[in-house]
Scaffold this motif. Structure first.
Motif, PDB file in Angstrom:
ATOM      1  N   PHE A  38      28.366  78.167 -63.136  1.00 54.45           N
ATOM      2  CA  PHE A  38      28.245  76.710 -63.038  1.00 54.45           C
ATOM      3  C   PHE A  38      26.799  76.279 -62.804  1.00 54.45           C
ATOM      4  O   PHE A  38      26.413  75.176 -63.177  1.00 54.45           O
ATOM      5  CB  PHE A  38      29.156  76.182 -61.932  1.00 54.45           C
ATOM      6  N   GLY A  39      26.000  77.163 -62.178  1.00 57.62           N
ATOM      7  CA  GLY A  39      24.584  76.852 -62.002  1.00 57.62           C
ATOM      8  C   GLY A  39      23.885  76.723 -63.348  1.00 57.62           C
ATOM      9  O   GLY A  39      23.078  75.811 -63.570  1.00 57.62           O
ATOM     10  N   GLY A  40      24.200  77.649 -64.259  1.00 58.06           N
ATOM     11  CA  GLY A  40      23.628  77.575 -65.599  1.00 58.06           C
ATOM     12  C   GLY A  40      24.062  76.322 -66.335  1.00 58.06           C
ATOM     13  O   GLY A  40      23.262  75.659 -67.009  1.00 58.06           O
ATOM     14  N   VAL A  41      25.336  75.956 -66.202  1.00 56.71           N
ATOM     15  CA  VAL A  41      25.849  74.734 -66.834  1.00 56.71           C
ATOM     16  C   VAL A  41      25.158  73.500 -66.262  1.00 56.71           C
ATOM     17  O   VAL A  41      24.835  72.554 -66.997  1.00 56.71           O
ATOM     18  CB  VAL A  41      27.375  74.623 -66.631  1.00 56.71           C
ATOM     19  N   ALA A  42      24.895  73.515 -64.952  1.00 60.06           N
ATOM     20  CA  ALA A  42      24.244  72.370 -64.301  1.00 60.06           C
ATOM     21  C   ALA A  42      22.856  72.123 -64.887  1.00 60.06           C
ATOM     22  O   ALA A  42      22.476  70.974 -65.144  1.00 60.06           O
ATOM     23  CB  ALA A  42      24.141  72.610 -62.796  1.00 60.06           C
ATOM     24  N   LEU A  65      24.280  82.972 -71.171  1.00 62.18           N
ATOM     25  CA  LEU A  65      24.093  84.220 -70.434  1.00 62.18           C
ATOM     26  C   LEU A  65      24.718  84.123 -69.044  1.00 62.18           C
ATOM     27  O   LEU A  65      25.462  85.012 -68.613  1.00 62.18           O
ATOM     28  CB  LEU A  65      22.596  84.515 -70.308  1.00 62.18           C
ATOM     29  N   PHE A  66      24.444  83.017 -68.345  1.00 55.10           N
ATOM     30  CA  PHE A  66      24.982  82.848 -66.998  1.00 55.10           C
ATOM     31  C   PHE A  66      26.503  82.656 -67.011  1.00 55.10           C
ATOM     32  O   PHE A  66      27.205  83.136 -66.118  1.00 55.10           O
ATOM     33  CB  PHE A  66      24.313  81.665 -66.300  1.00 55.10           C
ATOM     34  N   ILE A  67      27.000  81.951 -68.021  1.00 58.91           N
ATOM     35  CA  ILE A  67      28.456  81.775 -68.133  1.00 58.91           C
ATOM     36  C   ILE A  67      29.122  83.122 -68.382  1.00 58.91           C
ATOM     37  O   ILE A  67      30.154  83.446 -67.774  1.00 58.91           O
ATOM     38  CB  ILE A  67      28.800  80.788 -69.267  1.00 58.91           C
ATOM     39  N   ALA A  68      28.536  83.925 -69.275  1.00 60.74           N
ATOM     40  CA  ALA A  68      29.090  85.250 -69.581  1.00 60.74           C
ATOM     41  C   ALA A  68      29.074  86.126 -68.333  1.00 60.74           C
ATOM     42  O   ALA A  68      30.046  86.838 -68.044  1.00 60.74           O
ATOM     43  CB  ALA A  68      28.289  85.911 -70.699  1.00 60.74           C
ATOM     44  N   TYR A  69      27.982  86.062 -67.584  1.00 57.52           N
ATOM     45  CA  TYR A  69      27.880  86.847 -66.356  1.00 57.52           C
ATOM     46  C   TYR A  69      28.958  86.421 -65.355  1.00 57.52           C
ATOM     47  O   TYR A  69      29.671  87.261 -64.800  1.00 57.52           O
ATOM     48  CB  TYR A  69      26.492  86.657 -65.734  1.00 57.52           C
ATOM     49  N   GLY A  70      29.058  85.108 -65.134  1.00 54.38           N
ATOM     50  CA  GLY A  70      30.029  84.600 -64.172  1.00 54.38           C
ATOM     51  C   GLY A  70      31.461  84.884 -64.582  1.00 54.38           C
ATOM     52  O   GLY A  70      32.293  85.258 -63.752  1.00 54.38           O
ATOM     53  N   ALA A  71      31.751  84.718 -65.876  1.00 53.16           N
ATOM     54  CA  ALA A  71      33.111  84.958 -66.370  1.00 53.16           C
ATOM     55  C   ALA A  71      33.479  86.433 -66.249  1.00 53.16           C
ATOM     56  O   ALA A  71      34.599  86.773 -65.859  1.00 53.16           O
ATOM     57  CB  ALA A  71      33.220  84.503 -67.826  1.00 53.16           C
ATOM     58  N   LEU A 120      20.768  81.417 -51.844  1.00 52.95           N
ATOM     59  CA  LEU A 120      20.396  82.604 -52.615  1.00 52.95           C
ATOM     60  C   LEU A 120      20.762  82.438 -54.084  1.00 52.95           C
ATOM     61  O   LEU A 120      19.962  82.767 -54.973  1.00 52.95           O
ATOM     62  CB  LEU A 120      21.103  83.841 -52.053  1.00 52.95           C
ATOM     63  N   TYR A 121      21.948  81.914 -54.361  1.00 50.93           N
ATOM     64  CA  TYR A 121      22.376  81.744 -55.746  1.00 50.93           C
ATOM     65  C   TYR A 121      21.502  80.732 -56.487  1.00 50.93           C
ATOM     66  O   TYR A 121      21.210  80.896 -57.670  1.00 50.93           O
ATOM     67  CB  TYR A 121      23.848  81.328 -55.801  1.00 50.93           C
ATOM     68  N   VAL A 122      21.072  79.699 -55.778  1.00 46.34           N
ATOM     69  CA  VAL A 122      20.156  78.730 -56.375  1.00 46.34           C
ATOM     70  C   VAL A 122      18.842  79.420 -56.740  1.00 46.34           C
ATOM     71  O   VAL A 122      18.295  79.218 -57.831  1.00 46.34           O
ATOM     72  CB  VAL A 122      19.879  77.565 -55.407  1.00 46.34           C
ATOM     73  N   ALA A 123      18.332  80.248 -55.834  1.00 50.44           N
ATOM     74  CA  ALA A 123      17.086  80.967 -56.091  1.00 50.44           C
ATOM     75  C   ALA A 123      17.220  81.900 -57.288  1.00 50.44           C
ATOM     76  O   ALA A 123      16.289  82.058 -58.083  1.00 50.44           O
ATOM     77  CB  ALA A 123      16.677  81.756 -54.847  1.00 50.44           C
ATOM     78  N   GLN A 124      18.387  82.514 -57.437  1.00 54.68           N
ATOM     79  CA  GLN A 124      18.600  83.431 -58.557  1.00 54.68           C
ATOM     80  C   GLN A 124      18.625  82.693 -59.896  1.00 54.68           C
ATOM     81  O   GLN A 124      18.151  83.213 -60.909  1.00 54.68           O
ATOM     82  CB  GLN A 124      19.911  84.200 -58.362  1.00 54.68           C
ATOM     83  N   VAL A 125      19.179  81.501 -59.905  1.00 52.41           N
ATOM     84  CA  VAL A 125      19.256  80.715 -61.150  1.00 52.41           C
ATOM     85  C   VAL A 125      17.969  79.919 -61.382  1.00 52.41           C
ATOM     86  O   VAL A 125      17.729  79.425 -62.481  1.00 52.41           O
ATOM     87  CB  VAL A 125      20.474  79.755 -61.089  1.00 52.41           C
ATOM     88  N   SER A 126      17.108  79.827 -60.368  1.00 51.87           N
ATOM     89  CA  SER A 126      15.924  78.963 -60.423  1.00 51.87           C
ATOM     90  C   SER A 126      14.975  79.211 -61.598  1.00 51.87           C
ATOM     91  O   SER A 126      14.347  78.258 -62.070  1.00 51.87           O
ATOM     92  CB  SER A 126      15.150  79.047 -59.104  1.00 51.87           C
TER      93      SER A 126
END
Length: 270
Positions: A38-42, A65-71, A120-126
């Motif tokens: 959802f971070g990537g979608v945001a 990429l982030f959606i695939a990872y999360g899914a 932490l998750y925000v920092a990873q998607v940053s």
């Protein structure tokens, strides 16, 4: 630092991983996958509302990429949780739970964990957010980083599949074939590669000390978490298979995470 956008991303990641209030381990597992996806979608939504000079295809590729990872992560864990829930309905599991009980954490402890992992998750998607808000137009490093991340994602997926298949055949032994000949924790290696790619993809986009620190700290944290996870896994395996000659022969000659790097143990052997 784009504080307002980071705040929006924090809110999204916090809501996505709030599933941890149901069971605290979900903050670090299922909620983790939700937050990354959802971070990537945001960030994609931010781009669509207010486009910058950053090529759209890069934002779309990173979002995918982030959606695939999360899914993959959350899907894999949800299936495992479903199987565990089915097992808990058996008489053996009921007796075990009745004897040991299920401890609940205080709300303030859960809230602290929730806030910490959300940051932490925000920092990873940053890196993706910084590329968007800084209007970076470079395409070479994003492409290189994307390739590294895809490789990591594929490695994780294959490793999980091979481990499940081997454990079905030999539940009394750790996985030792396929990718597990290369290293004992190829799934952790894949995780490190995935986030290495994410960090690399943003190198030409970081414009301030704060952005560099955010991206570097996030990357160091995930590498530390993977090595710590490998250490805890090895400790459990040593307790279970420590007297098994086949396990010891395998563990003593196979690097624990990084192939060709002669680090075979993260725990002191007795």
């Amino acid at each position: 630092m784009p504080w307002s956008l980071l705040g929006i991303l924090l809110a999204v990641c916090a809501v996505a991983c709030a599933v941890g209030f149901y069971k605290f381990v979900y903050f670090l597992s299922i909620g983790y996958g939700f937050a990354v996806g959802f971070g990537g979608v945001a960030v994609l939504v931010m781009y669509l509302i207010n486009p910058t000079a950053t090529p759209l295809w890069i934002i779309l590729a990173e979002t995918a990429l982030f959606i695939a990872y999360g899914a993959r992560l959350s899907g894999f864990l949800l299936v495992r949780e479903f199987k565990n829930a089915t097992f808990k309905k058996t008489d053996v599991a009921k007796d075990t739970l009745a004897k040991n009980g299920e401890k609940k954490m205080p709300v303030f402890v859960l809230a602290t964990i929730w806030i910490t992992v959300s940051v932490l998750y925000v920092a990873q998607v940053s890196p993706m957010l910084f590329r968007y808000c800084n209007a970076s137009t470079d395409v070479i490093l994003p492409a290189v980083g994307f390739g590294i991340s895809v490789l990591g994602l594929i490695l994780e997926s294959i490793a999980d599949k091979q481990k499940s298949a081997q454990k079905k055949l030999r539940p009394d032994m750790v996985a030792t074939k396929g990718l597990y000949k290369m290293c004992r924790c190829p799934n952790y290696l894949g995780e490190i590669l995935f986030w290495t790619g994410v960090f690399v993809s943003g190198i030409t986009a970081y414009l301030s000390v704060g952005q560099w620190i955010t991206a570097i700290v996030a990357y160091i944290c995930i590498v530390f978490i993977m090595f710590n996870g490998a250490q805890r896994l090895e400790k459990r395996q040593m307790a279970r298979y420590g007297d098994n000659e086949e396990y010891n022969a395998y563990a003593n000659k196979t690097p624990i995470i990084i192939p060709l790097l002669p680090i075979y143990h993260l725990n002191k052997k007795k």
